[in-house]
Design an enzyme around this catalytic site. Structure first.
Site, PDB file in Angstrom:
ATOM      1  CE  LYS A  12      -3.471  -2.515  -0.370  1.00  0.00           C
ATOM      2  NZ  LYS A  12      -4.378  -3.158   0.552  1.00  0.00           N
TER       3      LYS A  12
HETATM    4  C1  LIG Z   1      -5.499  -4.145   0.785  1.00  0.00           C
HETATM    5  C2  LIG Z   1      -6.954  -3.969   0.719  1.00  0.00           C
HETATM    6  C3  LIG Z   1      -7.802  -4.395   1.755  1.00  0.00           C
HETATM    7  C4  LIG Z   1      -7.345  -5.230   2.916  1.00  0.00           C
HETATM    8  O1  LIG Z   1      -6.297  -4.720   3.648  1.00  0.00           O
HETATM    9  P1  LIG Z   1      -5.324  -5.716   4.459  1.00  0.00           P
HETATM   10  O2  LIG Z   1      -4.508  -4.761   5.282  1.00  0.00           O
HETATM   11  O3  LIG Z   1      -4.521  -6.478   3.475  1.00  0.00           O
HETATM   12  O4  LIG Z   1      -6.179  -6.583   5.306  1.00  0.00           O
HETATM   13  C5  LIG Z   1      -9.143  -4.094   1.658  1.00  0.00           C
HETATM   14  N1  LIG Z   1      -9.651  -3.440   0.595  1.00  0.00           N
HETATM   15  C6  LIG Z   1      -8.876  -3.054  -0.428  1.00  0.00           C
HETATM   16  C7  LIG Z   1      -9.490  -2.302  -1.566  1.00  0.00           C
HETATM   17  C8  LIG Z   1      -7.510  -3.312  -0.411  1.00  0.00           C
HETATM   18  O5  LIG Z   1      -6.751  -2.922  -1.439  1.00  0.00           O
END
Ligand SMILES: *Cc1c(COP(=O)(O)O)cnc(C)c1O
Length: 379
Positions: A184
């Site tokens: 992210k």
């Molecule tokens: C990464 C992501 C999640 C989940 O996040 P995690 O920290 O991996 O649990 C949820 N929604 C979207 C759109 C994502 O890209």
């Protein structure tokens, strides 16, 4: 696979590494001052009244849904064009996900007209996903939610920090959910944050994040509390001090990362302008205030997607798909057999995500563009 151009790069520096080691040296590993400072700094940068650090973005979504009172017999409206955690957490609470199509071929966020059509009497909440970092149509979504008494949950996993009007994404709804997973815009390895718009919602999140307990370890350590009661069967979705320290360190650099991401985004638009076998979404959106997360494109010849991705791989360029439609997954097919998401289905059949991160150079963007041109020129 040793990629010449990987899809993403976490980009940790010595400052991050030092920061993450401090809690280890001090032997205060959970529920300490760093978590509190991380939450405060994040809430301030976001412009939110409350923010709680949690163990993942998925935990943030689960908490938001639980705090909104989603449970057996209820329905949650959400796009099918998102990460599956959005739907999994709904099902885990005993509720039913109702998949809603995206707005149109250019705007891949929740379609307000489709939302209005899909919202039935059992609907309890709506999840709006700011796909790729571009804001969903929060004014209309909030209006529809208000009329029906729905909680609004923003999935901001891609949209850290995306400006929308006078506010940031994550402060339009009842809850804003963020992820700090390793790919992210900012990372703590695993981790997340949940912003809450009002005091009562924040209190629900505070309780549910930590077993439903009325007092926290830190309060008891400080001598502020001796015992506790449990008001709801909650979860353990806390973050630890190591991640909070890393998060604080990453947060300080985030605005620089986001600026660079917007620059790389412009390079891609420039580079791909003459590739007429590709289409680029969100051309109608304002990218100036966006915390852009990925660079999705669509092939006008979807049947060539596998060969295109294979050709990119041969050139050391990593690509991905964001996302396969959730309502087509084996676990969801039956419960979503009435889903009407034709635009989503067309997007999911033709989308390819190109490498996108703040360390890309103009030359690398040129290499990606040249590879795309060459591969798409083939018969
Ligand atoms: C990464 C992501 C999640 C989940 O996040 P995690 O920290 O991996 O649990 C949820 N929604 C979207 C759109 C994502 O890209």
């Amino acid at each position: 696979m040793n990629w010449k151009i990987p899809l993403f790069k976490p980009g940790l520096d010595d400052g991050d590494i030092q920061a993450a080691m401090e809690p280890l040296r001090e032997e205060w590993l959970t529920m300490g001052e760093r978590t509190r400072r991380f939450e405060e700094a994040f809430a301030e940068r976001l412009g939110a009244k409350h923010a709680f650090a949690v163990s993942s973005g998925t935990a943030a979504l689960h908490l938001a849904l639980a705090a909104a009172g989603v449970g057996p017999g209820g329905e949650v409206l959400l796009p099918s064009l998102t990460f599956v955690a959005c739907a999994n957490t709904v099902v885990q609470l005993g509720a039913r996900p109702v998949f809603v199509d995206v707005a149109d071929q250019d705007d891949w966020t929740l379609g307000p007209a489709a939302l209005e059509a899909a919202a039935g009497p059992k609907a309890k909440a709506v999840i709006a996903v700011h796909y790729a970092g571009f804001p969903a149509r929060m004014e209309e979504i909030n209006r529809i939610a208000d009329e029906r008494g729905l909680a609004v949950i923003e999935d901001c996993a891609h949209a850290l920090f995306t400006r929308h009007g006078e506010r940031n994404c994550g402060t339009w709804g009842t809850f804003g959910c963020f992820s700090f997973f390793s790919n992210k815009n900012m990372t703590t390895g695993e981790g997340g944050m949940i912003a809450a718009a009002d005091d009562a919602s924040a209190e629900r999140v505070r309780l549910l994040r930590s077993h439903g307990m009325t007092t926290l370890t830190l309060d008891r350590h400080k001598g502020h509390a001796k015992s506790y009661d449990v008001l709801a069967p909650g979860y353990n979705y806390r973050i630890d001090e190591i991640r909070a320290a890393l998060g604080l360190s990453q947060l300080r650099k985030l605005d620089g990362f986001l600026e660079k991401r917007r620059m790389v985004y412009q390079w891609f638009l420039e580079e791909l302008a003459d590739v007429d076998k590709l289409s680029i979404p969100f051309r109608g959106a304002d990218s100036n205030g966006a915390g852009i997360h990925i660079f999705p494109v669509r092939l006008k010849t979807p049947e060539k997607r596998a060969a295109f991705m294979e050709g990119m791989q041969e050139r050391g360029i990593q690509t991905s798909i964001h996302y396969p439609a959730i309502h087509r997954f084996q676990a969801y097919r039956e419960m979503a057999k009435d889903a009407k998401c034709p635009i989503t289905e067309a997007i999911c059949a033709s989308e390819v995500t190109l490498p996108f991160h703040p360390y890309l150079t103009r030359d690398e963007v040129g290499t990606i563009g040249a590879a795309a041109r060459e591969l798409l020129a083939r018969g």
